[in-house]
Write a protein that holds these residues in place. Structure first.
Motif: not given
Lengths: 205, 205
Positions: B159, B162-165, B170, B173-174, B176-178, B180-181
């Motif tokens: 998962x 999949x956040x690679x940009x 960015x 940051x994404x 970290x948020x993932x 945390x959830x």
DNA sequence: CGGGAAGCGGAAGGGTCGTTCCACTTGGGC
DNA sequence: GCCCAAGTGGAACGACCCTTCCGCTTCCCG
């Protein structure tokens, strides 16, 4: 659905339909990295026929993608009508992720930036607006955490996209598990610190 | 670290080091889809020199990847020594995901199947074993849900991948948020139904 | 039913990729 | 300092990709 009802000869019409159908199946099964020659072969036409209808590969991808995105919007709209807003929210997320897991090309196309693709951006805006309604309703009931943002949906979809494998069943199972975890974290009852702020949409174009 | 200390001529040694360094940087920044010519150019050598040291692109990827995987293992080991097992678990997941988010090539290499790459599989097994220890300790304290499995780590990493940009900031940051959830969902306090069973490892080879 | 435009297939153009080949250079043991 | 094996660079090969071109076929209007 992208206009273009400019009368085609009946045989050309049939060929066009076969191309779109074969492209949809192939993109779904193998992702966007399939050659135009392969798509043409599976549709039983020459590549020239394909290029006559879709001047570029992007155009073909967009056509197929537009239909999928519409189905996507429909699913969100249905979720918006659920009597239980929280359940509607869950359904929307679940449905979107399952569609993505079942179709490799869909996620790839959805997450690839199409800055210039007007109809696509329009459709996506519509879908996002519909989803925003679902979110608002779910927040109002107090079950969805108040700090949930549009970026979180993007986060879910990007994360879900990373789960793609060669086997659809495996991808769908993984996706279901991922979504279950997400939905648990999205519930309001835990006062855990909200995750860091993001700018994903900008990063995606 | 993959053996191969077979005495090289000093200039050859320097070239080899430059190649690995440049490959690591380039893979990290742009992913695995960089041409061998480009890597050679950035290292200031010809492509033949590159191919003399690494007979194939896979071999080069594996070399770079092996070092990263080792750093990865070290991070998990450090987490295993945290006085607070739950905090150690969180740290391990956070660190792994951040490393992945900072290095595009790493995630790609990690998730791509290397069935025949013996040293790589060995290293991964070591890392997984270390992580299993972290998991066991965290479960023992009762803070980590008992139904957490190795597959869940794979799920998180896929998962997260999949956040690679294009922007590292960015992505981080994404990520970290993932995370945390995820960590919120992994806590034991909620008796929510455990997600469906999986077979991700098999799907990845 | 006949002619012309629309449609067609497949070969070929131009590009990039991973990899190989070969004539040339250079380090370092004697 | 000589010499040759080890090392090197860059051109060239074959495979693949997206796209274009061109001579032939097929539909459809009058």
């Amino acid at each position: 659905m992208a206009g273009e009802t400019t009368q085609l000869r009946v045989d050309a019409r049939q060929n066009r339909d076969r191309i779109v159908a074969s492209a949809r199946e192939t993109f779904a099964a193998d992702g966007l990295d399939v050659s135009m020659t392969e798509i043409a072969r599976r549709a039983g036409v020459g590549v020239a026929t394909l290029y006559r209808r879709f001047p570029t590969k992007d155009a073909l991808v967009r056509e197929v993608f537009a239909e999928q995105l519409e189905a996507c919007t429909g699913e969100v709209r249905r979720a918006a009508e659920d009597p239980d807003p929280w359940r509607g929210f869950c359904r929307a997320v679940e449905k979107l992720c399952e569609m993505q897991a079942r179709d490799r090309g869909f996620s790839a196309a959805f997450l690839t930036a199409f800055p210039e693709a007007v109809p696509v951006d329009e459709l996506r805006a519509v879908a996002e607006e519909a989803f925003a309604g679902v979110v608002a309703r779910a927040k109002a009931t107090g079950r969805l955490r108040p700090d949930f943002t549009t970026d979180d949906l993007t986060l879910v979809l990007m994360a879900n996209n990373g789960l793609a494998t060669d086997s659809v069943e495996t991808s769908v199972a993984a996706s279901r598990r991922l979504v279950a975890y997400f939905l648990q974290a999205f519930q309001a009852r835990d006062p855990l610190p909200p995750p860091v702020r993001l700018g994903l949409r900008d990063a995606l174009g």
